[in-house]
Design a protein around this motif. Structure first.
Motif, short mmCIF file in Angstrom:
data_model
loop_
_atom_site.label_atom_id
_atom_site.label_comp_id
_atom_site.label_asym_id
_atom_site.label_seq_id
_atom_site.Cartn_x
_atom_site.Cartn_y
_atom_site.Cartn_z
N ASP A 1 -2.55 40.28 40.17
CA ASP A 1 -2.85 39.32 41.23
C ASP A 1 -2.05 39.67 42.48
N THR A 2 -2.70 39.78 43.62
CA THR A 2 -2.01 40.19 44.82
C THR A 2 -1.88 39.04 45.80
N GLY A 3 -1.86 37.82 45.33
CA GLY A 3 -1.70 36.66 46.18
C GLY A 3 -0.25 36.43 46.54
N VAL A 4 0.02 35.29 47.17
CA VAL A 4 1.37 34.90 47.54
C VAL A 4 2.09 34.36 46.30
N SER A 5 3.28 34.86 46.04
CA SER A 5 4.02 34.36 44.88
C SER A 5 5.34 33.74 45.33
N GLN A 6 5.71 32.67 44.65
CA GLN A 6 6.96 31.97 44.96
C GLN A 6 7.78 31.83 43.70
N ASP A 7 9.09 31.89 43.90
CA ASP A 7 9.99 31.81 42.76
C ASP A 7 11.27 31.06 43.17
N TYR B 1 -8.64 22.79 53.65
CA TYR B 1 -8.01 23.36 52.47
C TYR B 1 -8.17 22.40 51.30
N ARG B 2 -8.15 22.96 50.10
CA ARG B 2 -8.18 22.18 48.87
C ARG B 2 -6.88 22.43 48.11
N GLN B 3 -6.39 21.39 47.45
CA GLN B 3 -5.17 21.52 46.66
C GLN B 3 -5.37 20.83 45.32
N ASN B 4 -5.31 21.58 44.26
CA ASN B 4 -5.30 21.01 42.92
C ASN B 4 -3.89 20.56 42.60
N SER B 5 -3.79 19.59 41.74
CA SER B 5 -2.50 18.98 41.43
C SER B 5 -1.46 20.02 41.02
N GLY B 6 -0.32 20.00 41.68
CA GLY B 6 0.78 20.90 41.34
C GLY B 6 0.59 22.34 41.77
N ARG B 7 -0.43 22.61 42.56
CA ARG B 7 -0.72 23.98 42.99
C ARG B 7 -0.62 24.10 44.49
N GLY B 8 -0.74 25.33 44.98
CA GLY B 8 -0.76 25.56 46.41
C GLY B 8 -2.12 25.23 47.00
N LEU B 9 -2.24 25.42 48.31
CA LEU B 9 -3.49 25.11 48.99
C LEU B 9 -4.40 26.33 49.00
N VAL B 10 -5.68 26.06 48.90
CA VAL B 10 -6.68 27.12 48.93
C VAL B 10 -7.56 26.92 50.16
N HIS B 11 -7.69 27.96 50.96
CA HIS B 11 -8.51 27.87 52.17
C HIS B 11 -9.98 27.75 51.80
N LEU B 12 -10.67 26.79 52.46
CA LEU B 12 -12.10 26.59 52.20
C LEU B 12 -12.95 27.13 53.34
N GLN C 1 -4.71 30.85 56.17
CA GLN C 1 -3.44 31.13 55.52
C GLN C 1 -3.63 31.10 54.01
N HIS C 2 -2.90 31.98 53.36
CA HIS C 2 -2.94 32.07 51.90
C HIS C 2 -1.62 31.51 51.38
N PHE C 3 -1.74 30.50 50.54
CA PHE C 3 -0.57 29.78 50.06
C PHE C 3 -0.16 30.22 48.66
N GLY C 4 1.14 30.18 48.43
CA GLY C 4 1.65 30.28 47.07
C GLY C 4 1.58 28.92 46.40
N ASP C 5 1.97 28.87 45.12
CA ASP C 5 1.91 27.61 44.38
C ASP C 5 3.15 26.73 44.60
N GLY C 6 4.06 27.21 45.42
CA GLY C 6 5.18 26.36 45.82
C GLY C 6 6.35 26.37 44.86
N THR C 7 7.47 25.89 45.38
CA THR C 7 8.65 25.61 44.56
C THR C 7 8.91 24.12 44.66
N ARG C 8 8.90 23.45 43.51
CA ARG C 8 9.18 22.01 43.51
C ARG C 8 10.67 21.80 43.31
N LEU C 9 11.30 21.20 44.30
CA LEU C 9 12.74 20.95 44.26
C LEU C 9 13.01 19.49 43.94
N SER C 10 13.83 19.27 42.93
CA SER C 10 14.25 17.91 42.57
C SER C 10 15.76 17.84 42.66
#
Lengths: 116, 112
Positions: free
Chosen positions: A1-7, B35-46, A105-114
């Protein structure tokens, strides 16, 4: 997968500790953005880089926050002396820079900070 | 700060029905994106619509833009359970930074 990755994907820490997040953008993208998203809200812009240069910072980015993008590749976002209000999802996105900003813009799945 | 508001905040429909979401914004723009965002995921461009465009289609998605009213709508036709997500409109800041200013989003639930 060549998307945006977050860690990491999740980070739990005690108030007052420092945390650092990493983002690896899509390799050919010269622009990299950091956003913060709290529950039930849309993402809010924090800062962005064009190559290695940090060109804009939001007023949301207090002096406890610092971001870098050495060599114009991956980026790190550090929060020092974390506070309860820092609890959020931190999202990274990348894009190709173009006149008028007309690029998705291409987004990663994020880092959830608590913060405990 | 948020650019504007999205309406409705939440929408629940049956599979097969159409879903319409509206977005308003405050400032001049170069383009508007959804953009669309599924729960707990990043945003996807539409889809991206430029300020000189009035309507754009992509598969089951139809986006309209009215710059005189500073508003946009997203229509999803023949919805599916997999369309369940949050949908956000985002505008640029009319500069050349490309940074996005998001609305608060519409949460769509499609019941099978």
């Amino acid at each position: 997968d060549t998307g945006v990755s977050q860690d990491p994907r999740h980070k739990i820490t005690k108030r007052g500790q420092n945390v650092t997040f990493r983002c690896d953008p899509i390799s050919e993208h010269n622009r990299l953005y950091w956003y913060r998203q709290t529950l039930g809200q849309g993402p809010e812009f924090l800062t962005y880089f064009q190559n290695e240069a940090q060109l804009e910072k939001s007023r949301l980015l207090s002096d406890r926050f610092s971001a870098e993008r050495p060599k114009g590749s991956f980026s790190t976002l550090e929060i020092q002396r974390t506070e309860q209000g820092d609890s959020a999802m931190y999202l990274c996105a990348s894009s190709l820079g173009a006149s008028g900003g007309n690029q998705p813009q291409h987004f990663g799945d994020g880092t959830r900070l608590s913060i405990l | 700060s948020q650019q504007g508001e999205e309406d409705p905040q939440a929408l629940s429909i049956q599979e097969g029905e159409n879903a319409t979401m509206n977005c308003s914004y405050k400032t001049s723009i170069n383009n508007l994106q959804w953009y669309r965002q599924n729960s707990g995921r990043g945003l996807v461009h539409l889809i991206l619509i430029r300020s000189n465009e009035r309507e754009k289609h992509s598969g089951r998605l139809r986006v309209t833009l009215d710059t005189s009213k500073k508003s946009s709508s997203l229509l999803i036709t023949a919805s599916r359970a997999a369309d369940t997500a949050s949908y956000f409109c985002a505008t640029d800041d009319s500069g050349n930074t490309g940074k996005l200013i998001f609305g608060q989003g519409t949460t769509l639930q499609v019941k099978p």
